[in-house]
Design an enzyme around this catalytic site. Structure first.
Site, short mmCIF file in Angstrom:
data_model
loop_
_atom_site.label_atom_id
_atom_site.label_comp_id
_atom_site.label_asym_id
_atom_site.label_seq_id
_atom_site.Cartn_x
_atom_site.Cartn_y
_atom_site.Cartn_z
N ASP A 70 -3.99 -1.53 -1.29
CA ASP A 70 -5.06 -1.89 -0.35
C ASP A 70 -6.44 -1.35 -0.76
O ASP A 70 -7.47 -1.97 -0.50
CB ASP A 70 -4.73 -1.47 1.09
CG ASP A 70 -4.33 -0.01 1.23
OD1 ASP A 70 -4.24 0.69 0.22
OD2 ASP A 70 -4.09 0.42 2.39
N ARG A 118 7.42 6.15 -4.42
CA ARG A 118 7.95 6.77 -3.20
C ARG A 118 7.35 6.06 -2.00
O ARG A 118 6.30 5.43 -2.11
CB ARG A 118 7.59 8.27 -3.14
CG ARG A 118 6.09 8.51 -3.11
CD ARG A 118 5.68 9.98 -2.99
NE ARG A 118 4.23 10.07 -3.11
CZ ARG A 118 3.57 10.14 -4.26
NH1 ARG A 118 4.24 10.16 -5.39
NH2 ARG A 118 2.26 10.18 -4.30
N SER A 178 0.80 -1.23 0.00
CA SER A 178 0.00 0.00 0.00
C SER A 178 0.83 1.27 0.00
O SER A 178 0.82 2.07 0.95
CB SER A 178 -0.95 -0.04 1.19
OG SER A 178 -1.67 -1.24 1.10
C1 BGC Z 1 -0.38 5.13 0.20
C2 BGC Z 1 -1.45 4.41 -0.58
C3 BGC Z 1 -2.33 3.61 0.35
C4 BGC Z 1 -2.84 4.47 1.48
C5 BGC Z 1 -3.72 3.71 2.46
C6 BGC Z 1 -0.97 5.90 1.35
O1 BGC Z 1 0.05 6.46 2.13
O2 BGC Z 1 0.33 6.02 -0.64
O3 BGC Z 1 -0.89 3.57 -1.57
O4 BGC Z 1 -3.41 3.08 -0.38
O5 BGC Z 1 -1.75 5.04 2.17
O6 BGC Z 1 -3.04 2.68 3.07
#
Ligand code: BGC
Length: 495
Positions: free
Chosen positions: A206, A168, A153
């Site tokens: 996620d 990133r 995620s």
């Molecule tokens: C991430 C996402 C993720 C979200 C929730 C963010 O910091 O960049 O990819 O879906 O957090 O977990």
């Protein structure tokens, strides 16, 4: 008459107001940035094509592995999809050591993950595991591998359903040598080093998992439009028309199934408006960002998600504490407050967002839960009623702003996809500690949704929001299934 402390707390709280006109301005800008993200790369809103072109309908079957890396815990689970909208899930959860999150190498991190998968297989699927090892020993080439869905995620540029390079890190992770690398390949190689019977079949954000899981389990005929996380981080994934994703044309080597005419887009809305064109900005938001390990990015997330709300509150409370004329948590003739010098109150990130949920939930006159939580979380003893009142005023303001801000991407996606133009219900799957535990988060979000003229009270009523528990595990299993079987799923709209 209000005391200087409460007057000052109320004044600061007003800085967190996010009125209807601002919500509307936010929605218009979100639509603009999201169109830009669909057309080209390197925009503030990433709008990442996921190569998932269909959502499930509840009839899918099979046993899959799923792992989830994205917050403080690493989860490993096996999911048995029963094919009748139900599933059984076995899981183990382990806290990721801090040093692996922020100072180690990607090799350290992925080896740690593979070891957890190994431990899980030995406990829950030992027969399969041993049979695999026996075959290897006997030189038998036949393979019987688990297909694994990897919920990862963080922002990843996907190249296909089971590959993608990390753009990133977010949420406090920082392992520079992983950036720009294919995270599926990194996991597969750590798995192969341990000779595990596992193939990384799918890479899943996620939010995409949440959308898939909600679609598998959601009641009725309506397909799910959006999966959203309001937890440690925040983000959303939604079903987009292929013809709108114009940047796909310039992605050489991208191959995907076109027959549904749709694809799930991972918006990465945590980075909405990094340039701060429309997002509200208090002095606490500004300082939090400047002192973070990724200044200038994830600016929406830094106002909405669990990783940051506690820190915003801490900074605002610290201001009241350091202001001699109002004296929050300062002893007086009537109270003997103590804040030890090693209290987490004085430490960056020391105030956990779960404290906000407790404070907001305590509506009693005595505010006993608040007092207990101040002691448990921050070691602050004997806080006065007025101190607690000030904490409440600020908590409410910060939580409410987060919920109202959360309406911005939701309203924008509803408008952009035209989903409100029919009489159908629009289904939204959500997950995460903030939406689940912060009292009335959904209520504040819905108030703001109604204030957007293109949504209005009638549109807001059509939106069904449901918690999609364990979404990332089940969703990852479902995508591993698509990846391994292809063509088993139906068109996203189910129409
Ligand atoms: C991430 C996402 C993720 C979200 C929730 C963010 O910091 O960049 O990819 O879906 O957090 O977990």
């Amino acid at each position: 008459m209000s005391s200087p402390l409460l007057t000052e707390a109320t004044r600061i709280a007003r800085d967190f107001d996010y009125p209807a006109a601002e919500v509307q301005r936010g929605v218009a800008e979100y639509i603009r940035q999201s169109n830009e993200g669909l057309a080209k790369e390197n925009t503030t809103l990433s709008q990442i094509p996921t190569f998932v072109t269909a959502v499930p309908n509840g009839t899918e079957k099979g046993l899959y592995l799923a792992v989830d890396l994205g917050g403080t815990n690493f989860r490993v689970c096996s999911v048995q999809l029963h094919g009748d909208t139900t599933f059984s899930l076995t899981q183990s959860k382990i806290m990721i050591p801090r040093e692996l999150m922020a100072s180690g190498t990607s090799k350290d991190l992925f080896t740690f993950l593979a070891r957890q998968i190994e431990a899980f297989l030995r406990i829950h699927h030992n027969e399969h595991f041993e049979a695999h090892q026996r075959r290897r020993r006997d030189g038998n080439e036949e393979e019987d591998l688990f297909d694994l869905g990897f919920t990862f995620s963080f922002p990843v540029r996907q190249h296909g359903i089971n590959s993608g390079t990390l753009i990133r890190w977010t949420k406090g992770f920082n392992i520079p040598d992983a950036v720009g690398h294919d995270v599926c390949a990194l996991l597969q190689s750590a798995i192969d080093d341990l000779d595990l019977p596992v193939r990384v079949a799918a890479l899943v954000n996620d939010t995409v998992g949440t959308l898939m899981a909600r679609s598998y389990t959601s009641p009725g005929e309506t397909g799910t439009l959006l999966g959203a996380i309001f937890g440690t981080g925040t983000n959303g994934a939604y079903v987009e028309k292929l013809e709108n994703i114009s940047k796909l044309q310039s992605m050489k080597d991208a191959h995907y199934d076109t027959h549904t005419g749709e694809m799930i887009i991972n918006a990465e809305w945590g980075s909405f408006d990094n340039q701060l064109g429309v997002l509200p900005c208090t002095v606490y938001d500004r300082d939090l960002d400047a002192d973070s390990n990724n200044p200038g990015i994830q600016m929406f997330e830094k106002r909405v998600s669990g990783m940051f709300l506690g820190e915003i509150l801490r900074r605002a409370l610290l201001d009241l504490h350091n202001n001699a004329s109002v004296g929050l948590f300062k002893s007086s003739t009537t109270s003997k407050v103590s804040v030890p010098s090693d209290s987490l109150f004085y430490r960056q990130w020391g105030l956990d967002t779960s404290l906000l949920s407790i404070v907001e939930a305590d509506t009693t006159k005595e505010m006993k839960d608040i007092k207990v939580a101040l002691k448990d979380h921050l070691n602050i003893e004997n806080a006065s009623d007025e101190d607690c009142q000030a904490v409440k005023i600020l908590t409410h303001a910060i939580g409410k702003r987060a919920a109202r801000l959360s309406a911005v991407p939701l309203a924008a996606i509803l408008i952009h996809t035209g989903k409100l133009n029919t009489d159908d219900i629009v289904d939204v799957g959500v997950d995460g500690s903030v939406v689940e535990y912060y009292p009335n988060f959904e209520g504040h979000l819905r108030d703001a949704l109604r204030e957007v003229p293109e949504v209005g009270p009638a549109g807001e009523k059509k939106v069904r929001i449901g918690i999609s528990k364990d979404g990332s595990g089940v969703g990852a299993a479902l995508i591993a299934l698509v990846a391994s079987k292809d063509e088993t799923m139906h068109a996203p709209s189910k129409k």
